[in-house]
Motif scaffolding. Structure first.
Motif, PDB file in Angstrom:
ATOM      1  N   ALA A   1      57.442  35.979  19.482  1.00 24.63           N
ATOM      2  CA  ALA A   1      57.822  35.672  20.864  1.00 24.63           C
ATOM      3  C   ALA A   1      58.200  36.942  21.613  1.00 24.63           C
ATOM      4  O   ALA A   1      57.811  37.123  22.779  1.00 24.63           O
ATOM      5  CB  ALA A   1      58.979  34.679  20.875  1.00 24.63           C
ATOM      6  N   PHE A   2      58.948  37.834  20.979  1.00 23.12           N
ATOM      7  CA  PHE A   2      59.311  39.093  21.627  1.00 23.12           C
ATOM      8  C   PHE A   2      58.082  39.967  21.871  1.00 23.12           C
ATOM      9  O   PHE A   2      57.974  40.607  22.915  1.00 23.12           O
ATOM     10  CB  PHE A   2      60.343  39.857  20.801  1.00 23.12           C
ATOM     11  CG  PHE A   2      61.738  39.375  21.001  1.00 23.12           C
ATOM     12  CD1 PHE A   2      62.305  39.318  22.265  1.00 23.12           C
ATOM     13  CD2 PHE A   2      62.508  38.969  19.923  1.00 23.12           C
ATOM     14  CE1 PHE A   2      63.595  38.876  22.452  1.00 23.12           C
ATOM     15  CE2 PHE A   2      63.793  38.523  20.102  1.00 23.12           C
ATOM     16  CZ  PHE A   2      64.345  38.472  21.372  1.00 23.12           C
ATOM     17  N   HIS A   3      57.159  39.988  20.911  1.00 25.70           N
ATOM     18  CA  HIS A   3      55.951  40.787  21.105  1.00 25.70           C
ATOM     19  C   HIS A   3      55.122  40.238  22.262  1.00 25.70           C
ATOM     20  O   HIS A   3      54.570  40.996  23.050  1.00 25.70           O
ATOM     21  CB  HIS A   3      55.115  40.829  19.832  1.00 25.70           C
ATOM     22  CG  HIS A   3      53.935  41.744  19.945  1.00 25.70           C
ATOM     23  ND1 HIS A   3      52.730  41.336  20.453  1.00 25.70           N
ATOM     24  CD2 HIS A   3      53.786  43.051  19.639  1.00 25.70           C
ATOM     25  CE1 HIS A   3      51.891  42.346  20.460  1.00 25.70           C
ATOM     26  NE2 HIS A   3      52.503  43.403  19.960  1.00 25.70           N
ATOM     27  N   HIS A   4      55.041  38.923  22.370  1.00 24.05           N
ATOM     28  CA  HIS A   4      54.294  38.327  23.474  1.00 24.05           C
ATOM     29  C   HIS A   4      54.984  38.593  24.807  1.00 24.05           C
ATOM     30  O   HIS A   4      54.315  38.762  25.832  1.00 24.05           O
ATOM     31  CB  HIS A   4      54.129  36.827  23.259  1.00 24.05           C
ATOM     32  CG  HIS A   4      53.331  36.160  24.338  1.00 24.05           C
ATOM     33  ND1 HIS A   4      51.975  36.342  24.459  1.00 24.05           N
ATOM     34  CD2 HIS A   4      53.698  35.345  25.341  1.00 24.05           C
ATOM     35  CE1 HIS A   4      51.536  35.656  25.490  1.00 24.05           C
ATOM     36  NE2 HIS A   4      52.565  35.028  26.054  1.00 24.05           N
ATOM     37  N   LEU A   5      56.287  38.647  24.806  1.00 26.65           N
ATOM     38  CA  LEU A   5      57.026  38.946  26.036  1.00 26.65           C
ATOM     39  C   LEU A   5      56.770  40.392  26.477  1.00 26.65           C
ATOM     40  O   LEU A   5      56.575  40.656  27.661  1.00 26.65           O
ATOM     41  CB  LEU A   5      58.530  38.727  25.821  1.00 26.65           C
ATOM     42  CG  LEU A   5      59.439  39.064  26.994  1.00 26.65           C
ATOM     43  CD1 LEU A   5      59.189  38.097  28.149  1.00 26.65           C
ATOM     44  CD2 LEU A   5      60.884  39.026  26.565  1.00 26.65           C
ATOM     45  N   VAL A   6      56.746  41.307  25.519  1.00 25.46           N
ATOM     46  CA  VAL A   6      56.584  42.722  25.847  1.00 25.46           C
ATOM     47  C   VAL A   6      55.144  43.042  26.244  1.00 25.46           C
ATOM     48  O   VAL A   6      54.907  43.737  27.236  1.00 25.46           O
ATOM     49  CB  VAL A   6      57.027  43.600  24.647  1.00 25.46           C
ATOM     50  CG1 VAL A   6      56.669  45.054  24.872  1.00 25.46           C
ATOM     51  CG2 VAL A   6      58.514  43.445  24.412  1.00 25.46           C
ATOM     52  N   ASN A   7      54.184  42.543  25.489  1.00 18.33           N
ATOM     53  CA  ASN A   7      52.787  42.879  25.738  1.00 18.33           C
ATOM     54  C   ASN A   7      51.925  41.634  25.531  1.00 18.33           C
ATOM     55  O   ASN A   7      51.354  41.436  24.459  1.00 18.33           O
ATOM     56  CB  ASN A   7      52.351  44.004  24.798  1.00 18.33           C
ATOM     57  CG  ASN A   7      51.060  44.634  25.242  1.00 18.33           C
ATOM     58  OD1 ASN A   7      50.451  44.224  26.217  1.00 18.33           O
ATOM     59  ND2 ASN A   7      50.633  45.640  24.483  1.00 18.33           N
ATOM     60  N   PRO A   8      51.798  40.770  26.551  1.00 13.42           N
ATOM     61  CA  PRO A   8      51.097  39.498  26.351  1.00 13.42           C
ATOM     62  C   PRO A   8      49.590  39.615  26.149  1.00 13.42           C
ATOM     63  O   PRO A   8      48.974  38.698  25.613  1.00 13.42           O
ATOM     64  CB  PRO A   8      51.405  38.714  27.629  1.00 13.42           C
ATOM     65  CG  PRO A   8      51.863  39.698  28.619  1.00 13.42           C
ATOM     66  CD  PRO A   8      52.376  40.885  27.873  1.00 13.42           C
ATOM     67  N   GLU A   9      48.990  40.717  26.575  1.00 15.13           N
ATOM     68  CA  GLU A   9      47.535  40.840  26.441  1.00 15.13           C
ATOM     69  C   GLU A   9      47.094  41.336  25.069  1.00 15.13           C
ATOM     70  O   GLU A   9      45.942  41.176  24.691  1.00 15.13           O
ATOM     71  CB  GLU A   9      46.969  41.794  27.511  1.00 15.13           C
ATOM     72  CG  GLU A   9      47.032  41.238  28.911  1.00 15.13           C
ATOM     73  CD  GLU A   9      48.381  41.473  29.557  1.00 15.13           C
ATOM     74  OE1 GLU A   9      49.089  42.409  29.151  1.00 15.13           O
ATOM     75  OE2 GLU A   9      48.727  40.701  30.466  1.00 15.13           O
ATOM     76  N   ALA A  10      47.983  41.965  24.331  1.00 13.43           N
ATOM     77  CA  ALA A  10      47.602  42.566  23.041  1.00 13.43           C
ATOM     78  C   ALA A  10      47.547  41.502  21.944  1.00 13.43           C
ATOM     79  O   ALA A  10      48.299  40.539  21.945  1.00 13.43           O
ATOM     80  CB  ALA A  10      48.603  43.644  22.659  1.00 13.43           C
ATOM     81  N   SER A  11      46.638  41.704  21.017  1.00 11.88           N
ATOM     82  CA  SER A  11      46.492  40.750  19.915  1.00 11.88           C
ATOM     83  C   SER A  11      47.088  41.270  18.612  1.00 11.88           C
ATOM     84  O   SER A  11      46.961  40.616  17.585  1.00 11.88           O
ATOM     85  CB  SER A  11      45.010  40.428  19.708  1.00 11.88           C
ATOM     86  OG  SER A  11      44.312  41.598  19.330  1.00 11.88           O
ATOM     87  N   GLU A  12      47.729  42.433  18.645  1.00  6.36           N
ATOM     88  CA  GLU A  12      48.313  42.970  17.400  1.00  6.36           C
ATOM     89  C   GLU A  12      49.418  42.063  16.867  1.00  6.36           C
ATOM     90  O   GLU A  12      49.606  41.949  15.659  1.00  6.36           O
ATOM     91  CB  GLU A  12      48.883  44.374  17.613  1.00  6.36           C
ATOM     92  CG  GLU A  12      47.865  45.429  17.924  1.00  6.36           C
ATOM     93  CD  GLU A  12      47.713  45.640  19.416  1.00  6.36           C
ATOM     94  OE1 GLU A  12      48.538  45.116  20.184  1.00  6.36           O
ATOM     95  OE2 GLU A  12      46.761  46.321  19.816  1.00  6.36           O
ATOM     96  N   GLY A  13      50.148  41.434  17.761  1.00  8.19           N
ATOM     97  CA  GLY A  13      51.222  40.537  17.338  1.00  8.19           C
ATOM     98  C   GLY A  13      50.692  39.347  16.564  1.00  8.19           C
ATOM     99  O   GLY A  13      51.288  38.913  15.583  1.00  8.19           O
ATOM    100  N   GLN A  14      49.541  38.820  16.989  1.00  6.90           N
ATOM    101  CA  GLN A  14      48.941  37.700  16.282  1.00  6.90           C
ATOM    102  C   GLN A  14      48.481  38.116  14.888  1.00  6.90           C
ATOM    103  O   GLN A  14      48.647  37.369  13.923  1.00  6.90           O
ATOM    104  CB  GLN A  14      47.762  37.149  17.080  1.00  6.90           C
ATOM    105  CG  GLN A  14      48.163  36.555  18.406  1.00  6.90           C
ATOM    106  CD  GLN A  14      46.971  36.202  19.262  1.00  6.90           C
ATOM    107  OE1 GLN A  14      45.829  36.428  18.876  1.00  6.90           O
ATOM    108  NE2 GLN A  14      47.238  35.645  20.423  1.00  6.90           N
ATOM    109  N   VAL A  15      47.938  39.297  14.785  1.00  5.21           N
ATOM    110  CA  VAL A  15      47.502  39.804  13.479  1.00  5.21           C
ATOM    111  C   VAL A  15      48.709  40.027  12.578  1.00  5.21           C
ATOM    112  O   VAL A  15      48.688  39.689  11.390  1.00  5.21           O
ATOM    113  CB  VAL A  15      46.679  41.100  13.641  1.00  5.21           C
ATOM    114  CG1 VAL A  15      46.361  41.727  12.300  1.00  5.21           C
ATOM    115  CG2 VAL A  15      45.415  40.828  14.429  1.00  5.21           C
ATOM    116  N   LEU A  16      49.778  40.563  13.142  1.00  2.00           N
ATOM    117  CA  LEU A  16      50.993  40.783  12.360  1.00  2.00           C
ATOM    118  C   LEU A  16      51.574  39.468  11.854  1.00  2.00           C
ATOM    119  O   LEU A  16      51.998  39.368  10.702  1.00  2.00           O
ATOM    120  CB  LEU A  16      52.026  41.534  13.204  1.00  2.00           C
ATOM    121  CG  LEU A  16      53.356  41.825  12.526  1.00  2.00           C
ATOM    122  CD1 LEU A  16      53.142  42.755  11.344  1.00  2.00           C
ATOM    123  CD2 LEU A  16      54.340  42.413  13.511  1.00  2.00           C
TER     124      LEU A  16
END
Length: 101
Positions: free
Chosen positions: A47-62
């Motif tokens: 949730a924090f990663h999506h808040l900081v950078n919603p366009e990036a997909s690295e959070g989903q991979v992580l």
């Protein structure tokens, strides 16, 4: 989308896992509580990663890698608990603590 519902769900998962880990003596229930706590932390981090950078997909991979590691960790943990139960008929954390000596 705001991260508040996800953070609320993450805190509920973590609190439920903490209660389960602290209140149970069964090794399996203890491991399930720990897994709920880890799932809450992973959800909050996503949730924090999506808040900081919603366009990036690295959070989903992580998150995918972390959930895979959690599954492997649980499989190994259950294998150890099963082997311990079969070898010494130990199923609670108090009995397992007595095996150290």
């Amino acid at each position: 989308m705001t991260p508040e519902p996800f953070l609320l769900t993450a805190s509920a998962l973590f609190a439920t896992g903490l209660y389960g880990a602290l209140s149970q003596q069964s090794i399996v229930m203890l491991m399930m509580g720990l897994e709920l706590m880890i799932a809450g932390v992973v959800l909050a981090a996503a949730a924090f990663h999506h808040l900081v950078n919603p366009e990036a997909s690295e959070g989903q991979v992580l998150v995918l890698v972390t959930v895979t590691a959690m599954a492997v960790e649980m499989a190994v943990g259950f294998a150890v608990v099963t082997a311990l139960f079969r070898a010494r008929d130990v199923d609670t954390s108090d009995q397992a603590a007595d095996l150290r000596g």
